[in-house]
Design a protein around this motif. Structure first.
Motif, PDB file in Angstrom:
ATOM      1  N   LYS A 148      -2.553   4.974   5.102  1.00 56.25           N
ATOM      2  CA  LYS A 148      -2.828   3.430   5.151  1.00 56.25           C
ATOM      3  C   LYS A 148      -2.254   2.942   5.912  1.00 56.25           C
ATOM      4  CE  LYS A 148       0.793   5.428   3.891  1.00 56.25           C
ATOM      5  NZ  LYS A 148       1.580   5.895   3.764  1.00 56.25           N
ATOM      6  N   LEU A 191       0.903  -1.319  -0.198  1.00 52.13           N
ATOM      7  CA  LEU A 191       0.105  -0.067  -0.291  1.00 52.13           C
ATOM      8  C   LEU A 191       0.783   0.778  -0.077  1.00 52.13           C
ATOM      9  CD1 LEU A 191      -2.757  -0.120   3.111  1.00 52.13           C
ATOM     10  CD2 LEU A 191      -3.083  -0.649   0.213  1.00 52.13           C
ATOM     11  N   ILE A 239      -8.714   4.307  -2.730  1.00 48.83           N
ATOM     12  CA  ILE A 239      -8.049   3.762  -3.525  1.00 48.83           C
ATOM     13  C   ILE A 239      -8.193   4.323  -5.117  1.00 48.83           C
ATOM     14  CG2 ILE A 239      -7.589   1.362  -4.730  1.00 48.83           C
ATOM     15  CD1 ILE A 239      -7.174  -0.040  -1.731  1.00 48.83           C
ATOM     16  N   GLU A 261      -4.199   0.285  -8.978  1.00 52.53           N
ATOM     17  CA  GLU A 261      -4.185  -0.999  -8.313  1.00 52.53           C
ATOM     18  C   GLU A 261      -3.698  -1.426  -9.762  1.00 52.53           C
ATOM     19  OE1 GLU A 261      -8.283  -1.915  -7.792  1.00 52.53           O
ATOM     20  OE2 GLU A 261      -7.316  -4.224  -8.230  1.00 52.53           O
ATOM     21  N   TYR A 309      -1.621  -0.712  -4.651  1.00 52.17           N
ATOM     22  CA  TYR A 309      -2.814  -0.644  -4.384  1.00 52.17           C
ATOM     23  C   TYR A 309      -2.131   0.903  -3.652  1.00 52.17           C
ATOM     24  CZ  TYR A 309      -5.249  -4.266  -3.750  1.00 52.17           C
ATOM     25  OH  TYR A 309      -5.700  -5.837  -4.836  1.00 52.17           O
TER      26      TYR A 309
END
Lengths: 320, 237
Positions: free
Chosen positions: B42, B34, B214, B217, B207
Motif C-alpha cells: 500500500k 486501499l 489487487i 475491488e 481496493y
C-alpha cells in the motif's frame, strides 16, 4: 593586561574568519551529511581570483602588489566591491561545478566514497590553483589606508574593524535568510528530511545548490579577509583553513549555525591569546607557532565530553 | 472522470517487486481506500504515485497526463499531496513553518493567509499551537498538522497513508470525520489504511491489496460485507 586585550582583539578578528568558514562546512553538512573538504580551498580561490582582478585592473603593481595611489571614497568602495563580489562569484561557480560533477553523482554512495572524493577535490583544487596562479607565496594588499585605534592600551586597526563589521553584517543576513525566508525554510526542511521536502514540491537539488553557493560565498569573503589580514595568500592556505574551519564546525556542533559562530570565535581567541602567552609562560621554549595546540586540545576535550559539539544535538551525530 | 489512473504498475525494492502490476482508478471527488495487510504494497503504491519511488513499469495518469518517473517535486506541483506514513513532520520547526512549507507549491499565488485560515477552520488546535515546535505536539495534533500541511498546497488529490495509526479510538473517529469534510470541500482522496473497517465505512470505492496484487475491488459497502474481506481484514467469523 595589554597583551591580553591585544591578543583577544586579534583573536576575535581571526575567529570571525573561522566562523565564516565553519558555516560553509556546517551548512553543506546539514543538507548532505558530508564533509566538503574542498571548502578551505574554495576560500583561498576567492582570494587568488580577486588578487588576479586587482592586477588585471592595474590597481596593484609589482610582485609585492603595492597600491601606488591610496584608495579613498567611491574608488575604495568600488574596488572593495570588485574584490569581494569577484571572489565570491569565482568560488561559487567553482563550488557549483564541483557539486554537479562530483558530489551529486555520489549522493547515494557510501560515506567513505564521498569522504575520499572530497579530499580528492581538495587536492585537485589546490594543485589547479598552483598551476594557474603560481606556486609562490603572494602578497595581498590590505586595500585600506592603515589607521589604528587604541583600545585599553591595545592597537586595533581599521582593517580589523572592517572585517568585524563585514562579518557581523553577513551573519545577520545569513541568520535572517535561514530563519525567516522561504529559501531558509526550504534549506532547513531539506536538512531534516529530503524526501518529505520533495513531496511538498521543493526542488531538493536546487536547495542544495543554493547551500553550496551560500557556503562558497561566505568562504570567499573569509578567504579574502584572511588574505587582507595577513597580507598574503598561498595556494596551500586552504589546507590550514580547512582544518580550522572544520574543527570550529565540529566543536560548535556540526549543523548548528550559532554553534559554529561561537566555536569559530572561541578558536580564534584561544589561538591568539594562547599563542601570545605560550612563549612567556614556557620561557621561550614553545613559540607562538605552537598556538594550534589549544585548538586541538579544545577539539579533543569537546569530543570526549560532548561529542555532538557545544550546541549540537546528539541525534544529528547518530544519523550521520 | 478519473482524476488518477494507475495501469499495470510495478515497483521493485532492491530487485524484488513490492507491487506486481496493479491497476486502479480514483475519480474526481471520491474517497478511494486501499486496504491490505502489512507489506501488501500500500505505502509503496502511494510512494510511487508521488514520485518518491520510481516504478519499473506501468503507467500513472493524473488528469490525463502521464506522470510515472517524474521527480517528486514536479508531481507535487501538479496538485498531488501525500501525507506519508509516520507523518514526517519537520519536528524542530514550528507548526507555522511546517504549514508554510506545505504552501510552497502555491507560493507564487500570493500570501498563504487564506489557505492557513482554511486549515485552522478544520483544525482550530493548530492555530493555538502555531509557534510551538512540531516535535512537541501530541500524537493527534501531529496528525492534524500532517494533514494540514498537505492541505496548505490546496491539492487536487490528497493521499493519506495510515492517518489513524497510533491514535486513540476517539481521535481516529475525529480524523476520519475530517477526511470526509475535506472531501466535501472538493479534494479527491486516496486513503491507505490497515484499519479496514474504518476505511471501508467511509470510502466510496475500495481496493484490497495482497502481496503486491489487487485481489478485490468494489464500493466501500460491498467490500465491508464481502465474506473474504471480513475473514481477512475485519477479524470476522
Amino acid at each position: 593586561m595589554t597583551t591580553f586585550v591585544q591578543q583577544a582583539l586579534n583573536g576575535l578578528t581571526i575567529g570571525m574568519i573561522y566562523a565564516l568558514i565553519a558555516l560553509g562546512y556546517s551548512m553543506v553538512y546539514g543538507v548532505l551529511k558530508m564533509v566538503n573538504f574542498a571548502h578551505g580551498d574554495l576560500c583561498v580561490l576567492g582570494a587568488m581570483f580577486s588578487l588576479t582582478l586587482l592586477r588585471a585592473t592595474g590597481i596593484t603593481k609589482g610582485r609585492l602588489n603595492i597600491i601606488e595611489v591610496p584608495l579613498t571614497g567611491t574608488r575604495l568602495v568600488l574596488v572593495l566591491g570588485m574584490v569581494f563580489l569577484g571572489g565570491m562569484l569565482c568560488s561559487t561557480i567553482t563550488s557549483l561545478i564541483i557539486e554537479r560533477l562530483v558530489y551529486r553523482p555520489l549522493r547515494r554512495a557510501s560515506i567513505l566514497t564521498v569522504l575520499v572524493s572530497a579530499l580528492g577535490v581538495s587536492i585537485a583544487l589546490s594543485n589547479a590553483m598552483m598551476l594557474v596562479f603560481g606556486r609562490e607565496m603572494k602578497s595581498f594588499p590590505s586595500l585600506l589606508k592603515k589607521q589604528y585605534f587604541t583600545v585599553l592600551g591595545a592597537t586595533y586597526s581599521n582593517l580589523q574593524v572592517f572585517i568585524a563589521i563585514l562579518t557581523i553584517l553577513l551573519l545577520i543576513g545569513l541568520f535572517y535568510l535561514v530563519n525567516k525566508t522561504t529559501l531558509g525554510r526550504c534549506i532547513r526542511a531539506v536538512a531534516l528530511d529530503k524526501d518529505m521536502a520533495g513531496l511538498l514540491g521543493i526542488n531538493v537539488n536546487r536547495v542544495i545548490v543554493a547551500v553550496f553557493a551560500l557556503g562558497a560565498s561566505l568562504g570567499a569573503v573569509a578567504g579574502i579577509s584572511h588574505a587582507m589580514y595577513y597580507g598574503q595568500t598561498y595556494y596551500l592556505t586552504g589546507y590550514q583553513l580547512m582544518i580550522l574551519g572544520w574543527a570550529s564546525a565540529v566543536i560548535g556542533g556540526i549543523g548548528d549555525m550559532r554553534g559554529c559562530v561561537i566555536a569559530g570565535l572561541l578558536i580564534g581567541l584561544l589561538e591568539a591569546v594562547g599563542g601570545g602567552y605560550l612563549p612567556i609562560l614556557t620561557g621561550g621554549l614553545f613559540g607562538a607557532d605552537y598556538r594550534r595546540i589549544f585548538v586541538f586540545l579544545v577539539l579533543i576535550v569537546t569530543l570526549v565530553i560532548k561529542p555532538a559539539g557545544i550546541l549540537g544535538k546528539p541525534e544529528v551525530i547518530v544519523k550521520a | 472522470m478519473s482524476l488518477l489512473r494507475v495501469e499495470n504498475l510495478v515497483t521493485k525494492y532492491g530487485g524484488i517487486p513490492a507491487i506486481k502490476g496493479i491497476s486502479f482508478e480514483v475519480r474526481e471527488g471520491e474517497i478511494v481506500a486501499l486496504i491490505g495487510a502489512n507489506g501488501a504494497g500500500k505505502s509503496t503504491t502511494l510512494m510511487t504515485i508521488s514520485g518518491a519511488l520510481k516504478p519499473s513499469s506501468g503507467k500513472i495518469i493524473f488528469d490525463g497526463k502521464e506522470i510515472q518517473g517524474m521527480p517528486s517535486h514536479e508531481i507535487a506541483n501538479l496538485g498531488i499531496m501525500q501525507c506519508p506514513e509516520g507523518r514526517r513532520l519537520f519536528s524542530s520547526m514550528t507548526v507555522e513553518e511546517n504549514l508554510l512549507l506545505g504552501y510552497y507549491s502555491r507560493r507564487r499565488e500570493g500570501k498563504p493567509g487564506e489557505a492557513m485560515q482554511r486549515v485552522f477552520k478544520l483544525f482550530p488546535r493548530l492555530e493555538e499551537r502555531l509557534h510551538q515546535a512540531a516535535g512537541t505536539l501530541s500524537g493527534g495534533e501531529r496528525q492534524m498538522l500532517a494533514i494540514g500541511r498537505a492541505l496548505m498546497a490546496k491539492p487536487r488529490l490528497l493521499m493519506l497513508d495510515e492517518p489513524s495509526l497510533g491514535l486513540a479510538p476517539k481521535l481516529v473517529e475525529t480524523v476520519l470525520d475530517t477526511i470526509k469534510q475535506i472531501r466535501d470541500e472538493g479534494v479527491t482522496i486516496l486513503l491507505v489504511e490497515q484499519n479496514a473497517r474504518a476505511a471501508l465505512s467511509m470510502a466510496d470505492r475500495a481496493y484490497a491489496l495482497e502481496v503486491g496484487n489487487i485481489t478485490l475491488e468494489g464500493t466501500g459497502q460491498e467490500l465491508l460485507h464481502d465474506e473474504r474481506v471480513i475473514k481477512a481484514y475485519l477479524g470476522g467469523r
